[in-house]
Design a protein around this motif. Sequence first.
Motif, PDB file in Angstrom:
ATOM      1  N   THR A   1       0.827  -1.207   0.000  1.00  0.00           N
ATOM      2  CA  THR A   1       0.000   0.000   0.000  1.00  0.00           C
ATOM      3  C   THR A   1       0.856   1.248   0.000  1.00  0.00           C
ATOM      4  O   THR A   1       0.584   2.209  -0.733  1.00  0.00           O
TER       5      THR A   1
ATOM      6  N   LEU B   1       2.522   1.481  -3.507  1.00  0.00           N
ATOM      7  CA  LEU B   1       1.529   1.772  -4.538  1.00  0.00           C
ATOM      8  C   LEU B   1       1.002   3.201  -4.401  1.00  0.00           C
ATOM      9  O   LEU B   1       0.788   3.891  -5.407  1.00  0.00           O
ATOM     10  N   SER B   2       0.809   3.642  -3.161  1.00  0.00           N
ATOM     11  CA  SER B   2       0.350   5.016  -2.929  1.00  0.00           C
ATOM     12  C   SER B   2       1.364   6.020  -3.455  1.00  0.00           C
ATOM     13  O   SER B   2       0.996   7.042  -4.057  1.00  0.00           O
TER      14      SER B   2
ATOM     15  N   VAL C   1       1.207   5.884  -7.396  1.00  0.00           N
ATOM     16  CA  VAL C   1      -0.021   6.505  -7.915  1.00  0.00           C
ATOM     17  C   VAL C   1       0.008   8.006  -7.677  1.00  0.00           C
ATOM     18  O   VAL C   1      -0.387   8.799  -8.548  1.00  0.00           O
TER      19      VAL C   1
ATOM     20  N   ASN D   1      -3.391  10.082  -4.577  1.00  0.00           N
ATOM     21  CA  ASN D   1      -3.448   8.640  -4.332  1.00  0.00           C
ATOM     22  C   ASN D   1      -4.585   8.246  -3.391  1.00  0.00           C
ATOM     23  O   ASN D   1      -4.592   7.143  -2.849  1.00  0.00           O
TER      24      ASN D   1
ATOM     25  N   ILE E   1      -6.490   4.862  -3.426  1.00  0.00           N
ATOM     26  CA  ILE E   1      -5.891   3.634  -2.897  1.00  0.00           C
ATOM     27  C   ILE E   1      -6.413   3.325  -1.499  1.00  0.00           C
ATOM     28  O   ILE E   1      -6.501   2.151  -1.094  1.00  0.00           O
TER      29      ILE E   1
ATOM     30  N   LEU F   1      -9.349   0.837  -0.911  1.00  0.00           N
ATOM     31  CA  LEU F   1      -8.938  -0.511  -1.288  1.00  0.00           C
ATOM     32  C   LEU F   1      -8.075  -1.132  -0.191  1.00  0.00           C
ATOM     33  O   LEU F   1      -8.224  -2.317   0.132  1.00  0.00           O
ATOM     34  N   TYR F   2      -7.185  -0.320   0.373  1.00  0.00           N
ATOM     35  CA  TYR F   2      -6.390  -0.799   1.502  1.00  0.00           C
ATOM     36  C   TYR F   2      -7.293  -1.190   2.673  1.00  0.00           C
ATOM     37  O   TYR F   2      -7.106  -2.252   3.291  1.00  0.00           O
TER      38      TYR F   2
END
Length: 225
Positions: free
Chosen positions: A49, A52-53, A56, A63, A66, A69-70
């Motif tokens: 996370t 990816l954050s 993104v 971001n 995200i 979803l986390y």
Amino acid sequence: MDLKGLVNLLADCSEGLLIFGLVAGIYFFSKLDSIRKFIVFYIALLLITELLSYYVGMTFGSNHMIFPLYCLFELALFIYLYIKYLFKKRHMFTTVLGTLGIGFILYEFIYNFIYHQVSPEEYQPYAKVVDNFVIIIFSLTYLLEKMTTYNESRWDNFSFNIGVLINFTISTIFYLPFNFLVNETSGLKYYFWISNLFLLHAFYVFLIIEMYKNARKNPRLAQAR
């Protein structure tokens, strides 16, 4: 160093702690019981996370999509943990509550990021509040189960649950005024973010210690299984 710089430094430390925790978890994995193996997967989720954050945010400028979803994956992991490994019997209330929590987070993500394009300034992280609330209820249910049946012979599971309860309870306090903190301009928000990052670091250290203690107690666990 100003407050914003301190926040950025602490955020970088978070990634370092997670990388260390994941490496330690992989190293000790064969010696861990099922609950501590869950910690390894949870740390992996946290690190993914974080990375990816960052990607993104750098690519698209924001971001915040995200985050729900986390929350979804975090809640699903903890529901599985409690139902599979911690609860001694099935609790219909928690099962229904967990299902509703996952449903709400899915609805929030679809509504905010598929049907609408909510800006970071408008975004309200109800998903995290729901995520925390459901995990808190699961943790309290576990405590109630132990108090009513009291046959808990493994103090480490009990203390792990207490650590989870404390972390997610305090986290809820930080996320309730989230929208105010995003739009606040006086600098007060940095004190909240710094406090939240210290809480996260303390929880990460707690998880790493849980794995280390369990690995030391179970040197032959892999062979026994």
